[in-house]
Motif scaffolding. Sequence first.
Motif, short mmCIF file in Angstrom:
data_model
loop_
_atom_site.label_atom_id
_atom_site.label_comp_id
_atom_site.label_asym_id
_atom_site.label_seq_id
_atom_site.Cartn_x
_atom_site.Cartn_y
_atom_site.Cartn_z
N ALA A 310 -17.16 6.11 -2.92
CA ALA A 310 -16.10 5.80 -3.87
C ALA A 310 -14.75 5.70 -3.15
O ALA A 310 -14.50 6.44 -2.18
CB ALA A 310 -16.03 6.87 -4.95
N PRO A 311 -13.87 4.78 -3.57
CA PRO A 311 -12.57 4.62 -2.91
C PRO A 311 -11.77 5.91 -2.83
O PRO A 311 -11.12 6.17 -1.81
CB PRO A 311 -11.87 3.58 -3.80
N GLU A 312 -11.85 6.75 -3.87
CA GLU A 312 -11.08 7.99 -3.85
C GLU A 312 -11.60 8.96 -2.80
O GLU A 312 -10.83 9.74 -2.22
CB GLU A 312 -11.06 8.64 -5.24
N VAL A 313 -12.91 8.93 -2.54
CA VAL A 313 -13.49 9.78 -1.50
C VAL A 313 -12.99 9.34 -0.14
O VAL A 313 -12.61 10.16 0.70
CB VAL A 313 -15.03 9.72 -1.56
N ARG A 314 -12.98 8.03 0.09
CA ARG A 314 -12.49 7.50 1.36
C ARG A 314 -11.02 7.83 1.56
O ARG A 314 -10.60 8.23 2.64
CB ARG A 314 -12.70 5.98 1.40
N LEU A 315 -10.24 7.62 0.51
CA LEU A 315 -8.80 7.86 0.60
C LEU A 315 -8.50 9.31 0.90
O LEU A 315 -7.61 9.63 1.72
CB LEU A 315 -8.13 7.42 -0.71
N TYR A 392 -9.91 3.77 6.23
CA TYR A 392 -8.57 3.21 5.97
C TYR A 392 -8.61 1.69 5.88
O TYR A 392 -8.03 1.10 4.96
CB TYR A 392 -7.61 3.63 7.07
N LYS A 393 -9.34 1.07 6.78
CA LYS A 393 -9.40 -0.40 6.80
C LYS A 393 -10.24 -0.96 5.66
O LYS A 393 -10.10 -2.13 5.30
CB LYS A 393 -9.97 -0.88 8.14
N SER A 394 -11.08 -0.11 5.05
CA SER A 394 -11.91 -0.59 3.95
C SER A 394 -11.16 -0.60 2.63
O SER A 394 -11.63 -1.21 1.65
CB SER A 394 -13.15 0.31 3.79
N ASN A 395 -10.00 0.06 2.56
CA ASN A 395 -9.25 0.09 1.32
C ASN A 395 -8.67 -1.28 1.03
O ASN A 395 -8.27 -2.01 1.95
CB ASN A 395 -8.11 1.12 1.40
N PRO A 396 -8.59 -1.67 -0.25
CA PRO A 396 -8.01 -2.97 -0.61
C PRO A 396 -6.58 -3.07 -0.12
O PRO A 396 -5.82 -2.10 -0.14
CB PRO A 396 -8.06 -2.98 -2.14
N THR A 397 -6.21 -4.28 0.35
CA THR A 397 -4.84 -4.50 0.84
C THR A 397 -4.05 -5.30 -0.15
O THR A 397 -4.60 -5.97 -0.99
CB THR A 397 -4.88 -5.22 2.19
#
Length: 397
Positions: A310-315, A392-397
């Motif tokens: 999940a994005p929040e886990v990565r963040l 970090y690089k996988s998060n939407p830009t």
Amino acid sequence: MIISPPLAQSIVEETESIISRNINFMDSEGKIIASTDPNRIGHFHEGAYNVLQRQQSLVIEEDDELEGTRKGINLPVFLHDQIIGVIGITGAPEEIKQMGEVIQKMTEILVKEAYFDEQLELEDRAKEAFIDEWIDGKWENDKLFASRGWILGINVHIPRVAVILDMIGMNDLIYNKLSSYQADVKGELEIQRFRRDILQEIQSRFPPNSQHVIIPTGSTRYILLLSVNDQVAEVNRKGKIQFRLEQIQQAIESSYPFTMAAGIGRMYTTPREISRSVQEAEKALLHSRKQSNLFFYDQLGIESFVYDLAPEVRLDFVERVLPLEQLEKKDQMIETLEAFYKANGSIQKASSDLYIHKNTLQYRLKKISEFTGYDPRNYEDAVLLQVALAFYKSNPT
């Protein structure tokens, strides 16, 4: 085939442009559904009703000779030996009789073209529905599924590789085109033609009548299920795929104001495994979109599972290990870490790749260690930093 009012109106206007006469088109119940005189649309035409019953032409000598008629000639329109409507030409019968048969044949040709277009559209929809089911991998009976494929000309039992193409910037172009039409339906038709042009551009790069399956999906993507030879060495197989995709990319980017990215899954040999190849292509595409290039799934490292989290886990992980957003020179830190790890920890090679002095690189690595608490030169710390960098690089830009 039931003639729709828009199709009938297009036929009427096409015919009127040639003979400069008032033209009407009546449906299978004798109602005027298209006309160069808008006031007549919706009215019952008794002359057309008689033509439908007798299946023969009818000449009207005087206005209102029959209910809703004007003097002229009314001709049956046939498709596959079935009468489907009536075309009417208003005017003095002695003046228009000679052109009647020509107009009748012309109308039947236009109707037949529309019929074939409709059949092709229905076939395309059936094929797209079948491929959607194939990609989902949720059908029940394998033999029935394969038989449906054969009917559509698709052999599901040959080895395939899934590819997803994404036209980056195409949505902006579509939005601008739609805005220029001010919500006119012509805008949507133009967009559909635009998407079909791109589909044909992609299809033209593969041999005709091949077993490659290519369909549009969403507004900017195209899925390719490429048939491949599993007896060929993998490096050669991948090289051939890359060559084809680079041809498509070059053609697209030279003809349209946007770029193309591609994600390529692995080869699978059974029908139910295709969904895995599509999922892999999706992950590879997420990575390749950042550089607008072509990327194979098996080129992915940490990225192959990054998007499963999940994005929040990565963040949260990034904020704890590599809080780049707190730095003014975050791009420099990213560049330094990527070069250092790409060089397998070699100070000499990494500094050369970065075009900086070895001491400068050592200084940067020391600053990263002080800032994060993790030393890029320590094996255990390096693993955490590389994972955080990938997150970090996988998060939407």
